[in-house]
Design a protein around this motif. Structure first.
Motif, PDB file in Angstrom:
ATOM      1  N   ALA A   1      -7.728   1.049   3.446  1.00 57.99           N
ATOM      2  CA  ALA A   1      -7.438   0.348   2.194  1.00 57.99           C
ATOM      3  C   ALA A   1      -5.940   0.172   2.021  1.00 57.99           C
ATOM      4  O   ALA A   1      -5.129   0.878   2.641  1.00 57.99           O
ATOM      5  CB  ALA A   1      -8.009   1.117   1.003  1.00 57.99           C
TER       6      ALA A   1
ATOM      7  N   HIS B   1     -16.340   1.502  -2.284  1.00 58.01           N
ATOM      8  CA  HIS B   1     -15.428   0.464  -2.763  1.00 58.01           C
ATOM      9  C   HIS B   1     -15.935  -0.130  -4.073  1.00 58.01           C
ATOM     10  O   HIS B   1     -15.180  -0.368  -5.008  1.00 58.01           O
ATOM     11  CB  HIS B   1     -15.294  -0.625  -1.686  1.00 58.01           C
ATOM     12  CG  HIS B   1     -14.338  -1.719  -2.026  1.00 58.01           C
ATOM     13  ND1 HIS B   1     -14.654  -2.736  -2.911  1.00 58.01           N
ATOM     14  CD2 HIS B   1     -13.068  -1.977  -1.597  1.00 58.01           C
ATOM     15  CE1 HIS B   1     -13.622  -3.562  -3.003  1.00 58.01           C
ATOM     16  NE2 HIS B   1     -12.654  -3.129  -2.223  1.00 58.01           N
TER      17      HIS B   1
ATOM     18  N   PRO C   1     -10.657  -2.459  -5.077  1.00 64.25           N
ATOM     19  CA  PRO C   1     -11.886  -1.703  -5.309  1.00 64.25           C
ATOM     20  C   PRO C   1     -12.196  -1.542  -6.792  1.00 64.25           C
ATOM     21  O   PRO C   1     -11.297  -1.514  -7.628  1.00 64.25           O
ATOM     22  CB  PRO C   1     -11.594  -0.343  -4.669  1.00 64.25           C
ATOM     23  CG  PRO C   1     -10.109  -0.188  -4.817  1.00 64.25           C
ATOM     24  CD  PRO C   1      -9.549  -1.582  -4.641  1.00 64.25           C
TER      25      PRO C   1
END
Length: 299
Positions: A92, A194, A215
Protein backbone atom coordinates in the motif's frame (compact mmCIF):
# COMPACT_ATOMS: atom_id res chain seq x y z
CA UNK A 1 -4.00 28.62 -4.17
CA UNK A 2 -7.78 28.22 -4.18
CA UNK A 3 -8.74 24.63 -3.38
CA UNK A 4 -11.75 24.11 -5.61
CA UNK A 5 -13.28 20.66 -4.94
CA UNK A 6 -13.60 18.59 -8.14
CA UNK A 7 -17.11 18.21 -9.53
CA UNK A 8 -16.95 14.45 -9.10
CA UNK A 9 -16.33 14.86 -5.36
CA UNK A 10 -19.12 17.42 -4.98
CA UNK A 11 -21.56 15.17 -6.82
CA UNK A 12 -20.62 12.03 -4.87
CA UNK A 13 -20.80 13.72 -1.46
CA UNK A 14 -24.11 15.23 -2.48
CA UNK A 15 -25.53 11.72 -2.72
CA UNK A 16 -24.79 11.14 0.95
CA UNK A 17 -25.57 14.67 2.18
CA UNK A 18 -28.37 15.99 -0.07
CA UNK A 19 -29.22 18.79 2.38
CA UNK A 20 -25.74 20.32 2.22
CA UNK A 21 -22.24 19.49 3.35
CA UNK A 22 -20.49 21.59 5.97
CA UNK A 23 -17.20 19.77 5.27
CA UNK A 24 -17.21 20.90 1.64
CA UNK A 25 -17.87 24.49 2.69
CA UNK A 26 -14.85 24.43 5.01
CA UNK A 27 -12.61 22.44 2.66
CA UNK A 28 -10.64 25.31 1.05
CA UNK A 29 -9.73 26.71 4.47
CA UNK A 30 -8.85 23.25 5.85
CA UNK A 31 -6.66 22.46 2.85
CA UNK A 32 -4.78 25.74 3.14
CA UNK A 33 -4.21 25.14 6.85
CA UNK A 34 -2.83 21.64 6.16
CA UNK A 35 -0.47 23.01 3.50
CA UNK A 36 0.89 25.56 5.96
CA UNK A 37 1.25 23.01 8.78
CA UNK A 38 3.34 20.70 6.60
CA UNK A 39 5.28 23.41 4.76
CA UNK A 40 4.06 22.18 1.37
CA UNK A 41 4.12 23.62 -2.11
CA UNK A 42 0.97 22.76 -4.05
CA UNK A 43 1.28 21.64 -7.67
CA UNK A 44 -2.36 20.89 -8.48
CA UNK A 45 -5.56 19.29 -7.25
CA UNK A 46 -6.06 15.86 -8.78
CA UNK A 47 -8.98 15.85 -11.23
CA UNK A 48 -11.39 14.12 -11.59
CA UNK A 49 -10.16 12.74 -8.26
CA UNK A 50 -12.02 10.44 -5.91
CA UNK A 51 -15.58 10.28 -4.65
CA UNK A 52 -14.86 10.79 -0.96
CA UNK A 53 -11.79 13.00 -0.64
CA UNK A 54 -9.80 15.85 -2.11
CA UNK A 55 -6.34 14.85 -3.32
CA UNK A 56 -3.63 17.42 -4.09
CA UNK A 57 -0.20 16.79 -5.58
CA UNK A 58 2.32 18.63 -3.44
CA UNK A 59 6.02 18.91 -2.64
CA UNK A 60 7.54 18.89 0.82
CA UNK A 61 10.02 21.51 1.96
CA UNK A 62 12.95 19.37 0.75
CA UNK A 63 11.37 18.99 -2.71
CA UNK A 64 10.11 15.44 -2.19
CA UNK A 65 6.88 14.82 -4.14
CA UNK A 66 3.92 13.83 -1.97
CA UNK A 67 0.14 13.70 -1.89
CA UNK A 68 -2.09 15.63 0.49
CA UNK A 69 -5.45 13.98 1.08
CA UNK A 70 -8.42 15.50 2.95
CA UNK A 71 -11.57 13.53 3.70
CA UNK A 72 -14.73 14.08 5.77
CA UNK A 73 -15.30 12.07 8.93
CA UNK A 74 -17.92 9.85 7.28
CA UNK A 75 -15.20 8.60 4.90
CA UNK A 76 -13.35 7.25 7.96
CA UNK A 77 -9.93 8.88 7.32
CA UNK A 78 -8.64 7.93 10.76
CA UNK A 79 -9.26 4.25 9.98
CA UNK A 80 -7.36 4.74 6.72
CA UNK A 81 -4.50 6.34 8.65
CA UNK A 82 -4.36 3.42 11.09
CA UNK A 83 -4.42 0.82 8.30
CA UNK A 84 -1.69 2.55 6.28
CA UNK A 85 0.47 2.85 9.38
CA UNK A 86 0.01 -0.87 10.06
CA UNK A 87 0.81 -1.90 6.47
CA UNK A 88 3.89 0.37 6.60
CA UNK A 89 4.18 0.48 2.82
CA UNK A 90 3.81 -3.27 2.27
CA UNK A 91 1.44 -3.45 -0.67
CA UNK A 92 0.00 0.00 0.00
CA UNK A 93 0.95 3.64 -0.35
CA UNK A 94 3.18 4.85 2.48
CA UNK A 95 2.07 7.30 5.15
CA UNK A 96 4.71 10.06 5.27
CA UNK A 97 3.56 11.73 8.50
CA UNK A 98 1.97 9.80 11.37
CA UNK A 99 -0.43 12.69 12.03
CA UNK A 100 -1.00 16.11 10.48
CA UNK A 101 -4.47 17.01 11.72
CA UNK A 102 -7.78 15.19 11.83
CA UNK A 103 -9.02 14.12 8.42
CA UNK A 104 -5.72 14.96 6.68
CA UNK A 105 -3.17 12.46 5.36
CA UNK A 106 0.26 13.13 3.84
CA UNK A 107 1.15 10.26 1.54
CA UNK A 108 3.86 8.93 -0.73
CA UNK A 109 3.43 10.17 -4.31
CA UNK A 110 2.61 7.43 -6.80
CA UNK A 111 1.79 7.89 -10.49
CA UNK A 112 -1.80 9.14 -10.12
CA UNK A 113 -2.72 8.66 -13.77
CA UNK A 114 -1.36 5.11 -14.14
CA UNK A 115 -3.50 2.44 -12.53
CA UNK A 116 -3.46 -1.30 -13.06
CA UNK A 117 -6.50 -0.77 -15.31
CA UNK A 118 -4.03 0.34 -17.98
CA UNK A 119 -2.94 -3.29 -18.37
CA UNK A 120 -4.78 -5.92 -20.45
CA UNK A 121 -7.63 -7.38 -18.42
CA UNK A 122 -6.05 -10.74 -17.52
CA UNK A 123 -2.76 -9.11 -16.47
CA UNK A 124 -4.60 -6.39 -14.55
CA UNK A 125 -6.55 -8.94 -12.52
CA UNK A 126 -3.36 -10.88 -11.77
CA UNK A 127 -1.43 -7.81 -10.59
CA UNK A 128 -4.37 -6.47 -8.59
CA UNK A 129 -4.92 -9.80 -6.85
CA UNK A 130 -1.21 -10.04 -5.99
CA UNK A 131 -1.31 -6.56 -4.45
CA UNK A 132 -4.40 -7.41 -2.44
CA UNK A 133 -2.82 -10.56 -1.02
CA UNK A 134 -0.07 -8.49 0.63
CA UNK A 135 -2.65 -6.41 2.53
CA UNK A 136 -4.36 -9.35 4.23
CA UNK A 137 -2.61 -9.32 7.60
CA UNK A 138 -3.67 -9.63 11.21
CA UNK A 139 -5.28 -6.34 12.30
CA UNK A 140 -3.40 -4.19 14.82
CA UNK A 141 -4.52 -4.31 18.42
CA UNK A 142 -4.54 -0.54 18.88
CA UNK A 143 -7.42 0.48 16.60
CA UNK A 144 -11.05 -0.70 16.59
CA UNK A 145 -11.74 -1.16 12.88
CA UNK A 146 -15.28 -1.71 11.70
CA UNK A 147 -16.07 -5.37 11.01
CA UNK A 148 -17.59 -6.85 7.87
CA UNK A 149 -20.64 -7.81 9.93
CA UNK A 150 -21.10 -4.22 11.14
CA UNK A 151 -20.62 -2.58 7.75
CA UNK A 152 -22.84 -4.99 5.87
CA UNK A 153 -25.41 -4.77 8.66
CA UNK A 154 -25.90 -1.07 7.94
CA UNK A 155 -26.02 -1.79 4.24
CA UNK A 156 -28.56 -4.57 4.75
CA UNK A 157 -30.93 -2.20 6.55
CA UNK A 158 -30.80 0.25 3.64
CA UNK A 159 -31.31 -2.60 1.16
CA UNK A 160 -34.44 -3.80 2.98
CA UNK A 161 -35.86 -0.28 2.97
CA UNK A 162 -35.16 0.04 -0.76
CA UNK A 163 -36.81 -3.30 -1.49
CA UNK A 164 -39.96 -2.24 0.36
CA UNK A 165 -40.13 1.00 -1.63
CA UNK A 166 -39.09 -0.60 -4.93
CA UNK A 167 -40.49 -4.15 -5.26
CA UNK A 168 -38.68 -4.66 -8.58
CA UNK A 169 -35.39 -5.15 -6.74
CA UNK A 170 -36.85 -7.24 -3.91
CA UNK A 171 -35.98 -10.73 -5.33
CA UNK A 172 -32.29 -9.90 -5.74
CA UNK A 173 -32.19 -8.15 -2.37
CA UNK A 174 -33.65 -11.27 -0.72
CA UNK A 175 -30.99 -13.43 -2.37
CA UNK A 176 -28.20 -11.08 -1.31
CA UNK A 177 -29.42 -10.84 2.28
CA UNK A 178 -29.76 -14.61 2.48
CA UNK A 179 -26.19 -15.02 1.23
CA UNK A 180 -24.94 -12.54 3.84
CA UNK A 181 -26.66 -14.42 6.67
CA UNK A 182 -25.04 -17.71 5.62
CA UNK A 183 -21.61 -16.16 5.13
CA UNK A 184 -21.56 -14.47 8.55
CA UNK A 185 -22.54 -17.68 10.32
CA UNK A 186 -19.01 -19.10 10.08
CA UNK A 187 -16.38 -16.66 8.77
CA UNK A 188 -13.16 -18.56 8.02
CA UNK A 189 -10.63 -15.83 8.82
CA UNK A 190 -10.15 -12.46 10.49
CA UNK A 191 -7.88 -10.14 8.54
CA UNK A 192 -7.38 -6.45 7.95
CA UNK A 193 -8.97 -5.76 4.55
CA UNK A 194 -8.70 -2.88 2.10
CA UNK A 195 -12.49 -2.61 2.06
CA UNK A 196 -13.05 -0.95 -1.31
CA UNK A 197 -10.47 -2.66 -3.51
CA UNK A 198 -10.64 -2.51 -7.30
CA UNK A 199 -8.26 -2.03 -10.22
CA UNK A 200 -8.42 1.76 -10.11
CA UNK A 201 -7.20 1.62 -6.49
CA UNK A 202 -3.85 0.13 -7.58
CA UNK A 203 -1.38 2.74 -8.85
CA UNK A 204 2.08 2.53 -10.32
CA UNK A 205 4.91 3.54 -8.01
CA UNK A 206 8.67 3.96 -7.84
CA UNK A 207 9.25 1.91 -4.70
CA UNK A 208 7.18 -1.00 -6.00
CA UNK A 209 5.52 -1.53 -9.39
CA UNK A 210 1.97 -1.46 -7.96
CA UNK A 211 0.62 -0.17 -4.66
CA UNK A 212 -2.91 0.10 -3.27
CA UNK A 213 -4.43 3.45 -2.37
CA UNK A 214 -7.68 4.71 -0.88
CA UNK A 215 -8.60 1.96 1.59
CA UNK A 216 -11.80 2.04 3.60
CA UNK A 217 -10.46 -0.64 5.95
CA UNK A 218 -12.58 -3.27 7.57
CA UNK A 219 -11.84 -6.48 9.46
CA UNK A 220 -13.23 -9.81 8.29
CA UNK A 221 -12.80 -12.57 5.76
CA UNK A 222 -10.70 -12.16 2.63
CA UNK A 223 -13.50 -13.20 0.25
CA UNK A 224 -15.33 -9.96 1.13
CA UNK A 225 -12.36 -7.90 -0.09
CA UNK A 226 -11.88 -9.90 -3.27
CA UNK A 227 -15.57 -9.65 -4.18
CA UNK A 228 -15.33 -6.07 -5.41
CA UNK A 229 -12.53 -7.00 -7.79
CA UNK A 230 -14.72 -9.66 -9.45
CA UNK A 231 -16.98 -7.04 -10.98
CA UNK A 232 -14.25 -4.71 -12.21
CA UNK A 233 -14.90 -3.31 -15.69
CA UNK A 234 -18.54 -4.30 -15.27
CA UNK A 235 -19.53 -2.22 -18.30
CA UNK A 236 -17.28 -4.40 -20.48
CA UNK A 237 -18.79 -7.55 -18.98
CA UNK A 238 -22.32 -6.34 -19.67
CA UNK A 239 -21.40 -5.53 -23.27
CA UNK A 240 -20.11 -9.06 -23.93
CA UNK A 241 -22.51 -11.72 -25.24
CA UNK A 242 -20.63 -14.13 -22.96
CA UNK A 243 -20.59 -11.79 -19.94
CA UNK A 244 -22.29 -14.24 -17.59
CA UNK A 245 -19.86 -17.03 -18.43
CA UNK A 246 -16.88 -14.68 -18.18
CA UNK A 247 -18.06 -13.58 -14.74
CA UNK A 248 -18.35 -17.13 -13.44
CA UNK A 249 -14.89 -17.99 -14.80
CA UNK A 250 -13.49 -14.87 -13.14
CA UNK A 251 -14.92 -15.95 -9.78
CA UNK A 252 -13.30 -19.37 -10.20
CA UNK A 253 -9.93 -18.00 -11.36
CA UNK A 254 -9.62 -15.37 -8.63
CA UNK A 255 -10.72 -17.80 -5.91
CA UNK A 256 -8.15 -20.36 -7.00
CA UNK A 257 -5.33 -17.83 -7.38
CA UNK A 258 -5.79 -16.54 -3.82
CA UNK A 259 -6.89 -19.79 -2.18
CA UNK A 260 -10.37 -18.47 -1.39
CA UNK A 261 -13.47 -20.64 -1.17
CA UNK A 262 -15.26 -20.16 -4.49
CA UNK A 263 -18.79 -20.24 -3.06
CA UNK A 264 -17.93 -17.70 -0.37
CA UNK A 265 -16.48 -15.41 -3.02
CA UNK A 266 -19.59 -15.84 -5.16
CA UNK A 267 -21.81 -15.03 -2.17
CA UNK A 268 -19.99 -11.85 -1.21
CA UNK A 269 -19.79 -10.78 -4.85
CA UNK A 270 -23.56 -11.16 -5.06
CA UNK A 271 -24.16 -9.18 -1.87
CA UNK A 272 -21.81 -6.35 -2.78
CA UNK A 273 -23.12 -6.03 -6.35
CA UNK A 274 -26.75 -5.92 -5.22
CA UNK A 275 -25.94 -3.44 -2.45
CA UNK A 276 -24.14 -1.15 -4.91
CA UNK A 277 -26.87 -1.54 -7.53
CA UNK A 278 -29.69 -0.76 -5.13
CA UNK A 279 -27.81 2.25 -3.78
CA UNK A 280 -27.14 3.55 -7.31
CA UNK A 281 -30.83 3.19 -8.10
CA UNK A 282 -31.78 5.03 -4.91
CA UNK A 283 -29.53 8.05 -5.59
CA UNK A 284 -30.49 8.44 -9.25
CA UNK A 285 -27.79 6.62 -11.22
CA UNK A 286 -30.06 4.29 -13.23
CA UNK A 287 -27.45 3.11 -15.74
CA UNK A 288 -25.01 2.04 -13.02
CA UNK A 289 -27.87 0.35 -11.18
CA UNK A 290 -28.98 -1.57 -14.26
CA UNK A 291 -25.46 -2.83 -14.96
CA UNK A 292 -24.82 -3.89 -11.38
CA UNK A 293 -28.13 -5.67 -10.93
CA UNK A 294 -27.77 -7.50 -14.23
CA UNK A 295 -24.27 -8.56 -13.18
CA UNK A 296 -25.65 -9.79 -9.84
CA UNK A 297 -28.28 -11.88 -11.61
CA UNK A 298 -25.50 -13.91 -13.26
CA UNK A 299 -24.01 -15.12 -9.97
Amino acid sequence: MVFEPPKRLVRALGETAPDGDAWLEKLPEAAQRAVELCGLTVERVQVPGGRSSLVALVRRADGTPAVLKLAPGRARPEAERAALAHWAGRGAVQLLEPFVTEGVLLLERLHPDVSVRSLPEAKALLEAAGTLRRLWVQPPAGFAFETVAERTGRQAEAMRASAQADPEVAPLVDLALGARTELLAAPPDHRLLHGTFRQSKVLSGERMPWLAVGPDPVVGECAFDLARLVRDRVEDLIAQPSGAGTTRRRVKRLAESLDIDQERLRGWTLFRAVESGVRARRVGRPRDAENLLEFASWL
